[in-house]
Design a protein around this motif. Structure first.
Motif, PDB file in Angstrom:
ATOM      1  N   SER A 231       0.851  -1.182   0.000  1.00  0.00           N
ATOM      2  CA  SER A 231       0.000   0.000   0.000  1.00  0.00           C
ATOM      3  C   SER A 231       0.886   1.230   0.000  1.00  0.00           C
ATOM      4  CB  SER A 231      -0.903   0.002   1.242  1.00  0.00           C
ATOM      5  OG  SER A 231      -1.515   1.262   1.443  1.00  0.00           O
ATOM      6  N   ILE A 232       0.365   2.347  -0.527  1.00  0.00           N
ATOM      7  CA  ILE A 232       1.133   3.584  -0.428  1.00  0.00           C
ATOM      8  C   ILE A 232       1.229   4.034   1.030  1.00  0.00           C
ATOM      9  CG2 ILE A 232       0.553   4.357  -2.761  1.00  0.00           C
ATOM     10  CD1 ILE A 232      -1.341   6.421  -1.435  1.00  0.00           C
ATOM     11  N   CYS A 233       0.365   3.497   1.884  1.00  0.00           N
ATOM     12  CA  CYS A 233       0.384   3.843   3.316  1.00  0.00           C
ATOM     13  C   CYS A 233       1.378   2.965   4.058  1.00  0.00           C
ATOM     14  CB  CYS A 233      -1.018   3.706   3.910  1.00  0.00           C
ATOM     15  SG  CYS A 233      -2.264   4.732   3.123  1.00  0.00           S
ATOM     16  N   ASP A 234       2.618   2.881   3.551  1.00  0.00           N
ATOM     17  CA  ASP A 234       3.602   1.931   4.057  1.00  0.00           C
ATOM     18  C   ASP A 234       3.877   2.090   5.539  1.00  0.00           C
ATOM     19  OD1 ASP A 234       6.503   3.541   4.277  1.00  0.00           O
ATOM     20  OD2 ASP A 234       5.089   4.431   2.873  1.00  0.00           O
ATOM     21  N   ALA A 235       3.764   3.309   6.044  1.00  0.00           N
ATOM     22  CA  ALA A 235       4.131   3.558   7.441  1.00  0.00           C
ATOM     23  C   ALA A 235       3.253   2.821   8.429  1.00  0.00           C
ATOM     24  CB  ALA A 235       4.086   5.066   7.734  1.00  0.00           C
ATOM     25  N   ILE A 236       2.023   2.463   8.019  1.00  0.00           N
ATOM     26  CA  ILE A 236       1.117   1.815   8.961  1.00  0.00           C
ATOM     27  C   ILE A 236       0.664   0.435   8.493  1.00  0.00           C
ATOM     28  CG2 ILE A 236       0.327   3.985   9.966  1.00  0.00           C
ATOM     29  CD1 ILE A 236      -2.223   3.713   8.291  1.00  0.00           C
ATOM     30  N   VAL A 237       1.380  -0.135   7.527  1.00  0.00           N
ATOM     31  CA  VAL A 237       1.063  -1.497   7.097  1.00  0.00           C
ATOM     32  C   VAL A 237       1.884  -2.468   7.944  1.00  0.00           C
ATOM     33  CG1 VAL A 237       1.188  -3.159   5.207  1.00  0.00           C
ATOM     34  CG2 VAL A 237       0.422  -0.823   4.765  1.00  0.00           C
ATOM     35  N   THR A 238       1.232  -3.117   8.888  1.00  0.00           N
ATOM     36  CA  THR A 238       1.867  -4.093   9.768  1.00  0.00           C
ATOM     37  C   THR A 238       1.098  -5.410   9.662  1.00  0.00           C
ATOM     38  OG1 THR A 238       0.519  -3.229  11.585  1.00  0.00           O
ATOM     39  CG2 THR A 238       2.761  -2.390  11.395  1.00  0.00           C
ATOM     40  N   PRO A 239       1.721  -6.523  10.057  1.00  0.00           N
ATOM     41  CA  PRO A 239       1.023  -7.813   9.939  1.00  0.00           C
ATOM     42  C   PRO A 239      -0.270  -7.871  10.742  1.00  0.00           C
ATOM     43  CG  PRO A 239       3.382  -8.148  10.255  1.00  0.00           C
ATOM     44  CD  PRO A 239       3.123  -6.697  10.492  1.00  0.00           C
ATOM     45  N   GLN A 240      -0.263  -7.315  11.965  1.00  0.00           N
ATOM     46  CA  GLN A 240      -1.432  -7.390  12.843  1.00  0.00           C
ATOM     47  C   GLN A 240      -1.187  -6.482  14.046  1.00  0.00           C
ATOM     48  OE1 GLN A 240      -1.056 -11.649  13.624  1.00  0.00           O
ATOM     49  NE2 GLN A 240      -0.434 -11.208  15.732  1.00  0.00           N
ATOM     50  N   PRO A 241      -2.218  -6.181  14.816  1.00  0.00           N
ATOM     51  CA  PRO A 241      -2.004  -5.380  16.025  1.00  0.00           C
ATOM     52  C   PRO A 241      -1.075  -6.104  16.999  1.00  0.00           C
ATOM     53  CG  PRO A 241      -4.342  -5.491  15.477  1.00  0.00           C
ATOM     54  CD  PRO A 241      -3.644  -6.492  14.607  1.00  0.00           C
ATOM     55  N   GLY A 242      -0.447  -5.329  17.868  1.00  0.00           N
ATOM     56  CA  GLY A 242       0.500  -5.897  18.818  1.00  0.00           C
ATOM     57  C   GLY A 242      -0.166  -6.611  19.973  1.00  0.00           C
ATOM     58  N   ARG A 243       0.571  -7.519  20.598  1.00  0.00           N
ATOM     59  CA  ARG A 243       0.024  -8.264  21.733  1.00  0.00           C
ATOM     60  C   ARG A 243      -0.113  -7.377  22.967  1.00  0.00           C
ATOM     61  NH1 ARG A 243       3.999  -9.531  25.280  1.00  0.00           N
ATOM     62  NH2 ARG A 243       6.156  -9.238  24.556  1.00  0.00           N
ATOM     63  N   LEU A 244       0.694  -6.323  23.064  1.00  0.00           N
ATOM     64  CA  LEU A 244       0.557  -5.375  24.167  1.00  0.00           C
ATOM     65  C   LEU A 244      -0.437  -4.270  23.836  1.00  0.00           C
ATOM     66  CD1 LEU A 244       4.271  -4.846  25.334  1.00  0.00           C
ATOM     67  CD2 LEU A 244       2.583  -6.494  26.187  1.00  0.00           C
ATOM     68  N   THR A 245      -0.473  -3.855  22.587  1.00  0.00           N
ATOM     69  CA  THR A 245      -1.319  -2.726  22.211  1.00  0.00           C
ATOM     70  C   THR A 245      -2.785  -3.109  22.046  1.00  0.00           C
ATOM     71  OG1 THR A 245      -0.859  -3.049  19.852  1.00  0.00           O
ATOM     72  CG2 THR A 245       0.609  -1.583  21.062  1.00  0.00           C
ATOM     73  N   PHE A 246      -3.052  -4.302  21.525  1.00  0.00           N
ATOM     74  CA  PHE A 246      -4.441  -4.647  21.235  1.00  0.00           C
ATOM     75  C   PHE A 246      -5.333  -4.696  22.474  1.00  0.00           C
ATOM     76  CE2 PHE A 246      -7.914  -7.721  20.551  1.00  0.00           C
ATOM     77  CZ  PHE A 246      -8.660  -6.959  19.655  1.00  0.00           C
ATOM     78  N   PRO A 247      -4.906  -5.281  23.583  1.00  0.00           N
ATOM     79  CA  PRO A 247      -5.792  -5.264  24.754  1.00  0.00           C
ATOM     80  C   PRO A 247      -6.189  -3.859  25.194  1.00  0.00           C
ATOM     81  CG  PRO A 247      -4.045  -6.871  25.060  1.00  0.00           C
ATOM     82  CD  PRO A 247      -3.697  -6.091  23.824  1.00  0.00           C
ATOM     83  N   VAL A 248      -5.261  -2.909  25.057  1.00  0.00           N
ATOM     84  CA  VAL A 248      -5.576  -1.516  25.407  1.00  0.00           C
ATOM     85  C   VAL A 248      -6.609  -0.959  24.444  1.00  0.00           C
ATOM     86  CG1 VAL A 248      -4.651   0.819  25.627  1.00  0.00           C
ATOM     87  CG2 VAL A 248      -3.300  -1.135  26.401  1.00  0.00           C
ATOM     88  N   MET A 249      -6.406  -1.187  23.139  1.00  0.00           N
ATOM     89  CA  MET A 249      -7.350  -0.695  22.142  1.00  0.00           C
ATOM     90  C   MET A 249      -8.720  -1.347  22.316  1.00  0.00           C
ATOM     91  SD  MET A 249      -5.083  -0.162  18.670  1.00  0.00           S
ATOM     92  CE  MET A 249      -4.546  -1.857  18.468  1.00  0.00           C
ATOM     93  N   LYS A 250      -8.730  -2.640  22.615  1.00  0.00           N
ATOM     94  CA  LYS A 250      -9.989  -3.353  22.811  1.00  0.00           C
ATOM     95  C   LYS A 250     -10.781  -2.752  23.971  1.00  0.00           C
ATOM     96  CE  LYS A 250     -11.756  -8.005  23.825  1.00  0.00           C
ATOM     97  NZ  LYS A 250     -11.360  -9.413  24.101  1.00  0.00           N
ATOM     98  N   GLU A 251     -10.081  -2.344  25.015  1.00  0.00           N
ATOM     99  CA  GLU A 251     -10.751  -1.791  26.195  1.00  0.00           C
ATOM    100  C   GLU A 251     -11.174  -0.341  26.005  1.00  0.00           C
ATOM    101  OE1 GLU A 251      -9.804  -0.750  30.911  1.00  0.00           O
ATOM    102  OE2 GLU A 251      -8.328  -1.834  29.705  1.00  0.00           O
ATOM    103  N   LEU A 252     -10.342   0.455  25.313  1.00  0.00           N
ATOM    104  CA  LEU A 252     -10.528   1.903  25.335  1.00  0.00           C
ATOM    105  C   LEU A 252     -10.981   2.532  24.018  1.00  0.00           C
ATOM    106  CD1 LEU A 252      -7.397   2.959  27.442  1.00  0.00           C
ATOM    107  CD2 LEU A 252      -9.746   2.612  28.246  1.00  0.00           C
ATOM    108  N   CYS A 253     -10.850   1.845  22.890  1.00  0.00           N
ATOM    109  CA  CYS A 253     -11.118   2.471  21.589  1.00  0.00           C
ATOM    110  C   CYS A 253     -12.498   2.126  21.039  1.00  0.00           C
ATOM    111  CB  CYS A 253     -10.062   2.054  20.561  1.00  0.00           C
ATOM    112  SG  CYS A 253      -8.410   2.670  20.937  1.00  0.00           S
ATOM    113  N   GLY A 254     -12.999   3.028  20.197  1.00  0.00           N
ATOM    114  CA  GLY A 254     -14.223   2.758  19.460  1.00  0.00           C
ATOM    115  C   GLY A 254     -13.931   1.929  18.225  1.00  0.00           C
ATOM    116  N   ALA A 255     -14.926   1.770  17.371  1.00  0.00           N
ATOM    117  CA  ALA A 255     -14.776   0.976  16.153  1.00  0.00           C
ATOM    118  C   ALA A 255     -13.783   1.632  15.206  1.00  0.00           C
ATOM    119  CB  ALA A 255     -16.124   0.814  15.461  1.00  0.00           C
ATOM    120  N   GLY A 256     -13.065   0.816  14.458  1.00  0.00           N
ATOM    121  CA  GLY A 256     -12.089   1.331  13.506  1.00  0.00           C
ATOM    122  C   GLY A 256     -12.737   1.831  12.230  1.00  0.00           C
ATOM    123  N   ILE A 257     -11.989   2.668  11.504  1.00  0.00           N
ATOM    124  CA  ILE A 257     -12.444   3.237  10.236  1.00  0.00           C
ATOM    125  C   ILE A 257     -11.429   2.893   9.154  1.00  0.00           C
ATOM    126  CG2 ILE A 257     -13.098   5.350   9.007  1.00  0.00           C
ATOM    127  CD1 ILE A 257     -13.530   6.655  11.769  1.00  0.00           C
TER     128      ILE A 257
END
Length: 321
Positions: A231-257
């Motif tokens: 993707s041209i959005c190379d800076a944010i193309v990762t295989p998957q969310p992190g094991r440390l970051t995802f639990p935080v996002m799951k608890e605190l974030c709204g739906a993704g866009i």
């Protein structure tokens, strides 16, 4: 684990080192979005992205003798530059593992900051394995791009600034849109805002086809991107969310866009013409969401993080044309 006390400690170490980027507003962008849009231009941060915050936070937290042996990181470019500059400022060596198809500007800049760059084929080689091998061989400390508590803490200082600046400017509590790769910036901001400005809701923003964070949040468990795509959005193309970051996002974030590449290009052009800032594709996905996906956003004012500005001149000229 990263918590608000660790983020505040990182902010103290970053004092006088990182720039306190402003919140920018344009009436023209407000009219497109149908609401007030405030842009946090981390493209104006040292090295051209928020990644300097996490790089400095992680290096400055190391014990002196450990840091002196040097550090290693893997990145498509922004984390690479952040760690490289932080290492140079500390006077220690840095080895950066970068995909061979990373933007030339990012590779050149990383070398210019004094780091040794090791290129790899992202379609056929495992960057984690390469990093762990070199770290073991040379006695280097691996600074992970997002799954690292002190890196998350450094990125979380963006959230502390948003909370303070929103209060100063009278920004009504609403949604904070964040470009999301592995989730270090998103989770750090979410933790900071939960403590300092709990009326705000953080939303992940990604390019269509690479919306692993959004799909993971919807499923309640980690989902991966298909390997081998680009993707041209190379800076944010990762295989998957992190094991440390995802639990935080799951608890605190709204739906993704998720946003189309065409919307990203339009957002980059508008950021340049209306705010006079250069934003790279991965850094522009949140602005694209605010401008062209307003029906997915609830409430009034929205804060957008423009996470980086390291775009190759040829691509930027093409987009502006």
């Amino acid at each position: 684990m990263t918590d608000i006390s660790r983020i505040r400690a990182a902010a103290s170490r970053l004092e006088g080192k990182a720039r306190r980027t402003p919140l920018l507003n344009s009436q023209f962008l407000d009219e497109i979005a149908g609401r007030r849009v405030f842009v946090k231009p981390e493209c104006l941060q040292h090295t051209g992205s928020f990644k300097f915050r996490g790089g400095w936070s992680a290096l400055s937290a190391l014990e002196t003798e450990v840091r002196a042996r040097g550090v290693i990181a893997f990145s498509s470019g922004n984390h690479a530059q952040g760690v490289a500059l932080a290492a140079r400022m500390h006077g220690v060596p840095a080895v950066i593992i970068m995909p061979s198809d990373a933007p030339k500007m990012k590779i050149d800049n990383t070398r210019a900051y004094g780091a040794e760059v090791v290129l790899y084929d992202r379609a056929n080689e495992d960057r984690d394995a390469i990093g762990e091998r070199l770290a073991g061989e040379r006695g280097l400390t691996l600074i992970r791009p997002f799954d690292e508590p002190e890196v998350i803490a450094g990125q979380g200082t963006v959230g502390l600034e948003i909370a303070a600046q929103a209060a100063e400017l009278g920004v009504a509590p609403g949604e904070v849109l964040v470009p999301c790769g592995g989730g270090g910036l998103t989770s750090g901001i979410a933790l900071a805002l939960a403590a300092e400005a709990p009326g705000f809701t953080v939303r992940t923003c990604e390019p269509e086809g690479f919306d692993d964070a959004a799909r993971s949040l919807a499923a309640g468990e980690i989902r991966a991107n298909q390997p081998g795509a680009s993707s041209i959005c190379d800076a944010i193309v990762t295989p998957q969310p992190g094991r440390l970051t995802f639990p935080v996002m799951k608890e605190l974030c709204g739906a993704g866009i998720a946003v189309a590449e065409s919307d990203v290009r339009r957002a980059m052009a508008l950021a340049f013409t209306r705010l006079k800032i250069v934003v790279e594709p991965g850094g522009a996905v949140a602005l694209a969401a605010a401008l062209f996906h307003g029906d997915t956003i609830s409430g009034g004012d929205v804060v957008v993080v423009a996470s980086g500005g390291n775009v190759d001149p040829e691509l930027f000229a093409q987009i502006l044309a």
